[in-house]
Design an enzyme around this catalytic site. Structure first.
Site, PDB file in Angstrom:
ATOM      1  N   ASP A 128      15.984  47.503  51.336  1.00  0.00           N
ATOM      2  CA  ASP A 128      17.084  46.511  51.306  1.00  0.00           C
ATOM      3  C   ASP A 128      17.747  46.288  52.665  1.00  0.00           C
ATOM      4  OD1 ASP A 128      18.360  48.967  51.139  1.00  0.00           O
ATOM      5  OD2 ASP A 128      19.680  48.449  49.490  1.00  0.00           O
ATOM      6  N   ASP A 218       7.329  51.448  58.746  1.00  0.00           N
ATOM      7  CA  ASP A 218       8.628  52.013  58.396  1.00  0.00           C
ATOM      8  C   ASP A 218       8.300  53.433  57.932  1.00  0.00           C
ATOM      9  OD1 ASP A 218      10.814  53.024  57.042  1.00  0.00           O
ATOM     10  OD2 ASP A 218      11.444  51.083  56.243  1.00  0.00           O
ATOM     11  N   ALA A 220      10.014  56.187  57.228  1.00  0.00           N
ATOM     12  CA  ALA A 220      11.043  57.064  56.638  1.00  0.00           C
ATOM     13  C   ALA A 220      10.433  58.245  55.876  1.00  0.00           C
ATOM     14  CB  ALA A 220      11.943  56.243  55.713  1.00  0.00           C
ATOM     15  N   LYS A 261      15.297  61.111  56.157  1.00  0.00           N
ATOM     16  CA  LYS A 261      14.394  61.478  55.065  1.00  0.00           C
ATOM     17  C   LYS A 261      13.439  62.551  55.588  1.00  0.00           C
ATOM     18  CE  LYS A 261      15.873  57.230  53.785  1.00  0.00           C
ATOM     19  NZ  LYS A 261      16.817  56.455  54.596  1.00  0.00           N
TER      20      LYS A 261
HETATM   21  C1  LIG Z   1      12.142  52.837  53.437  1.00  0.00           C
HETATM   22  C2  LIG Z   1      13.486  52.843  54.102  1.00  0.00           C
HETATM   23  N1  LIG Z   1      13.651  52.199  55.273  1.00  0.00           N
HETATM   24  C3  LIG Z   1      14.825  52.181  55.902  1.00  0.00           C
HETATM   25  C4  LIG Z   1      15.925  52.808  55.389  1.00  0.00           C
HETATM   26  C5  LIG Z   1      17.242  52.729  56.121  1.00  0.00           C
HETATM   27  O1  LIG Z   1      17.541  53.937  56.724  1.00  0.00           O
HETATM   28  P1  LIG Z   1      19.041  54.445  56.975  1.00  0.00           P
HETATM   29  O2  LIG Z   1      19.660  54.690  55.650  1.00  0.00           O
HETATM   30  O3  LIG Z   1      18.846  55.691  57.790  1.00  0.00           O
HETATM   31  O4  LIG Z   1      19.745  53.390  57.747  1.00  0.00           O
HETATM   32  C6  LIG Z   1      15.815  53.494  54.183  1.00  0.00           C
HETATM   33  C7  LIG Z   1      16.996  54.171  53.623  1.00  0.00           C
HETATM   34  O5  LIG Z   1      17.042  54.639  52.521  1.00  0.00           O
HETATM   35  C8  LIG Z   1      14.558  53.509  53.516  1.00  0.00           C
HETATM   36  O6  LIG Z   1      14.384  54.131  52.347  1.00  0.00           O
END
Ligand SMILES: Cc1ncc(COP(=O)(O)O)c(C=O)c1O
Length: 461
Positions: A128, A218, A220, A261
């Site tokens: 999001d 991405d 994470a 994460k």
């Molecule tokens: C797949 C993914 N990308 C980006 C983010 C954004 O990261 P942050 O919460 O560290 O800003 C999240 C956060 O939950 C995520 O799950």
């Protein structure tokens, strides 16, 4: 063959403990009402088991706490930056490493470099904040997950894959020059924490290269994705998970990472890229909003903790335990008749609230109704990923999200198996009286990322 055991054990001992927030039913009713039936507004000490997110909620190891003391807090050129940079370069193979305070800062910086009106960023699914950071530049964010990702009850191994045929068709339709980048979110958080396969990464990478469109990961949850490749994709079971992760990164030309994460820290992130021109522009934005490029909005000690976490997360005993524990939660819910996104994801189990609370229509937020019921019943906090998060309200008209899910995200190294057993028991209690759960009405919301601040009220009976 070494003997395998059925009992799931945490591969760590506990050195520091923190009390849980026990409350009475009456206290929870009052707290939820005051929070406008939005669990983001609850004080955390009124939560017993917090499954709101796996982000920034990890327990750090003794090694990470020790590393904090090595933090070099020099404004420029800190030793801690070089230690961190080396770990990220060794892991990803990318040349330039820019630390940032969390994932969305990496997104904001990258999108401000490559976004803009008339452009489209394509992903297996945008998270999001990623979507919001694309759209705020005037660009469009397009999700092209494989069709089976939407078949929540069907257990396929790689529902985080991108639909390669749809990607090719979209490039042909809008032209490569209007697609500044393709994103693979690993694992795919928005659609069940599902992994992408190496095969799909290779194919997406080949298409991207052919059209000279940069592919960005991405990252994470890169370690969970790599471990699920090891477990599920033919040809990988004997390869060290670190090699698998390196191969994943090799198909892209950069990554953005929320270190909250899979770097096992409470704050942090980075952007790692090969393109020197992008990096030059990104550094300017970084300095404006985050700080000097060798600390990027973090303390030196945070860089040290991330460097240790990025190595620890690839420990296979840890990953085996983590994935098994999440599978166990999925098995438990299934056995009490709770429909979940199959198979359980890498960091969470997602309950299909559309099926579980089928009587509640999307404009009465079945996912959020279940979130509230979990809290009222036992102080468990989860998060809705459905019409409260992704539904659109335009000029009095309501467009529901395509899914109504409740995510039970498991913080890393924080809860034990007995906490997981407790969550299953609570679900079995709720499942028995699901027909009596009421929906909610939206009372107040903001135009972007409204789920964080929305206020709701129970539907009148
Ligand atoms: C797949 C993914 N990308 C980006 C983010 C954004 O990261 P942050 O919460 O560290 O800003 C999240 C956060 O939950 C995520 O799950």
């Amino acid at each position: 063959m070494p003997r395998t055991w059925n009992t799931i054990i945490e591969p760590f001992k506990i050195k520091a403990v923190e009390p849980l927030g026990f409350t009475t039913r009456r206290e929870r009713e009052r707290a939820l009402k005051e929070a406008g039936y939005n669990v983001f507004a609850l004080p955390a000490d009124k939560v017993l088991i917090d499954l709101l997110t796996d982000s920034g909620t990890s327990a750090m190891s003794a090694e990470q706490w020790a590393a904090l003391m090595r933090g070099d807090e020099s404004y420029a050129g800190a030793r801690s930056f070089y230690a961190f940079e080396k770990v990220v370069r060794d892991l990803t193979g990318y040349s330039y490493v820019l630390p940032v305070h969390q994932g969305r800062a990496a997104e904001r910086i990258l999108m401000s470099v490559i976004g803009g009106p008339g452009k489209t960023v394509i992903a297996n699914s945008h998270f999001d904040t990623t979507r919001a950071n694309v759209e705020v530049t005037g660009a469009a964010a397009l999700d092209l997950p494989v069709a089976e990702a939407w078949d929540f009850g069907h257990a396929a191994p790689f529902k985080g894959d991108m639909d390669v045929a749809a990607l090719k068709a979209k490039i042909a339709e809008i032209g490569a020059s209007r697609i500044p980048m393709i994103v693979m979110t690993l694992t795919n958080n928005s659609l069940g924490g599902q992994p992408a396969s190496m095969r799909n990464l290779r194919e997406v990478s080949a298409v991207a290269r052919r059209h000279k469109i940069p592919l960005i990961i991405d990252a994470a949850r890169f370690a969970e994705n790599a471990f699920l490749i090891k477990k599920r994709e033919p040809g990988f079971s004997h390869r060290p998970v670190r090699d698998i992760a390196r191969e994943m990164f090799s198909y892209a030309s950069g990554c953005m990472m929320s270190a909250k994460k899979d770097a096992l820290v409470n704050i942090g992130g980075f952007l790692a890229l090969n393109d020197a021109q992008w990096v030059a522009k990104a550094r300017e934005v970084l300095i404006l909003g985050e700080g000097f490029p060798t600390y990027g909005g973090l303390a030196g000690r945070d860089l040290e903790a991330m460097a240790v976490g990025l190595v620890e997360v690839l420990d296979e005993a840890y990953l085996t335990y983590r994935l098994r524990s999440i599978e166990d939660l999925g098995e438990g819910l299934r056995s009490c008749g709770v429909p979940i996104v199959e198979p359980p994801g890498g960091h969470a189990v997602y309950v299909n609230a559309k099926e579980f609370l089928a009587r509640i229509p999307p404009d009465r937020y079945p996912g959020q109704a279940l979130v509230c019921e979990l809290y009222l019943t036992a102080g468990i906090r989860a998060v809705e990923i459905g019409s409260l998060m992704f539904g659109r309200r335009r000029g009095g008209r309501f467009e529901p999200a395509p899914m109504e899910l409740v995510r039970l995200a498991i913080p890393r190294r924080v809860y034990t198996q007995s906490h997981i057993d407790f969550v299953i028991e609570v679900f079995s209690d709720i499942a028995a009286r699901r027909d009596r759960i009421r929906g909610l009405r939206l009372v107040e919301s903001s135009p972007t990322l409204s789920h964080f601040t929305a206020r709701l009220a129970p539907e009148r009976s």
